[in-house]
Scaffold this active site. Structure first.
Site, short mmCIF file in Angstrom:
data_model
loop_
_atom_site.label_atom_id
_atom_site.label_comp_id
_atom_site.label_asym_id
_atom_site.label_seq_id
_atom_site.Cartn_x
_atom_site.Cartn_y
_atom_site.Cartn_z
CE1 TYR A 53 -3.33 -2.67 -0.04
CE2 TYR A 53 -3.93 -2.10 2.21
CZ TYR A 53 -4.15 -2.84 1.06
OH TYR A 53 -5.17 -3.75 1.03
CB SER A 217 -14.64 -3.80 -2.37
OG SER A 217 -15.21 -2.85 -3.26
N GLY A 222 -18.08 2.01 -4.21
CA GLY A 222 -19.00 3.14 -4.17
C GLY A 222 -20.34 2.86 -4.81
CG LEU A 223 -22.74 -0.37 -7.80
CD1 LEU A 223 -22.70 0.41 -9.10
CD2 LEU A 223 -22.69 -1.87 -8.07
CG LEU A 224 -23.51 -1.88 -3.15
CD1 LEU A 224 -23.08 -3.09 -2.34
CD2 LEU A 224 -24.87 -2.11 -3.80
N GLY A 225 -23.14 2.93 -2.33
CA GLY A 225 -23.10 4.07 -1.42
C GLY A 225 -23.96 5.24 -1.84
N GLY A 226 -24.99 4.98 -2.63
CA GLY A 226 -25.84 6.07 -3.11
C GLY A 226 -25.30 6.74 -4.35
#
Length: 333
Positions: A53, A217, A222-226
């Protein structure tokens, strides 16, 4: 904070896990320290990182940021269950990777542990995770290296990430034959409402072998974050790149995401918090990894611990994002 055992171990960890992948590339050192302080104050005690990372020429930077936070004292290190990973090639010039500086040979495991300990400023790693399966190195060699490090007190437990179910079985059967190590005690896998293939074999294997499951994930990039609401409002949604952007190119999936957001709006629930809360209802899940870039994002994730999803709402979520079921029934009879 609610605590649970990490798989079959006696180790107690919180139901949310702090992911640190953004520390360095997207979040500077000062804000990273504030996030870690806030996480510890909230009772989050499992911190997850990886030797790579920071990425590219900055590989290792995230571990250094965690190390500088530990150096502030105040029992920070003693309160944290520290998990890092090994696998990626740590040659700083990605165009000319040096041999034996990656994967899971005994040589690279030894080298990588020592380097991570230096960057983290600690004398031991609590959960040392294999970031990917190594198809070239036999498990006897891997467990030999782990045995030595456990005996030296440099690592306490071993975990996996991105393993198939049969890899978990092969690893732990090899450990059982040796009789000198616990084997794998945790698995980090891609798992969320929109990506449920882990339910076919990975989760059943983890339950059978007593591994704690730590999904990464949890919002599917971010798909499920509105994401669609943010898109309409012209906000800085993460739909512009990455996993969410790719997924939204599929009209059928985009329609499911819209149904998801509409359903939660009807119930007065926040999408991101609901996606995390859903994972906390899944059998065998220890806790999802949240990777905040700011203290505010961490606060939002913590609210998921207060969300209760009743059976009716869970059924509606299943109808929007159906799971594949367990194998072999998922594809046979």
């Amino acid at each position: 904070m609610e605590y649970t055992q990490l798989g079959r171990t006696g180790l107690k960890v919180g139901r949310l896990v702090l992911g640190t992948m953004n520390f360095g590339p997207q979040t500077d050192e000062a804000e990273s320290h504030r996030i870690m302080d806030a996480a510890l104050d909230a009772g989050i005690n499992l911190f997850d990182t990886a030797n790579a990372y920071g990425w590219g020429a900055n590989k290792g930077r995230t571990e250094e940021i965690i190390g500088s936070w530990f150096a502030k004292g105040g029992d920070r290190r003693d309160k944290v269950v520290l998990a890092t990973k090994v696998y990626a090639n740590m040659t700083l010039d990605d165009s000319e990777p040096w041999p034996n500086h990656d994967k899971l040979s005994a040589l690279n495991i030894r080298r990588s542990v020592e380097a991570s300990l230096r960057r983290l400023g600690t004398d031991h790693i609590d959960v040392y995770q294999f970031h990917h399966v190594d198809r070239d190195t036999p498990w006897d060699e891997i467990w030999q290296a782990v045995d030595v490090l456990v005996q030296q007190g440099k690592i306490l437990y071993a975990g996996s990430s991105n393993f198939a179910g049969w890899h978990i079985a092969a690893a732990n059967e090899a450990a059982r034959r040796r009789g000198t190590t616990l084997g794998l005690v945790s698995e980090q896998c891609l798992y969320n409402l929109a990506e449920r293939r882990a339910e076919m074999e990975v989760l059943p294997a983890a339950r059978a072998y007593g591994l704690g499951v730590v999904p990464w994930s949890p919002l599917h990039g971010g798909l499920l974050g509105g994401v669609l609401r943010k898109e309409r409002e012209g906000g800085a949604a993460r739909s512009g790149s990455g996993r969410a952007a790719e997924a939204l190119q599929d009209p059928a999936l985009r329609a499911r995401v819209q149904s998801y957001e509409d359903l939660l709006e009807k119930h007065g629930l926040a999408p991101g918090e609901t996606a995390l809360a859903w994972l906390l209802t899944r059998p065998g899940v220890t806790g999802p990894i949240v990777g905040p870039r700011t203290v505010e994002q961490l606060s939002s994730a913590l609210r998921a611990l207060e969300v209760t999803l009743d059976d009716g709402l869970l059924a509606e979520l299943d109808a929007i994002f159906p799971g594949p079921g367990e194998s072999p029934e998922a594809f046979a009879w």
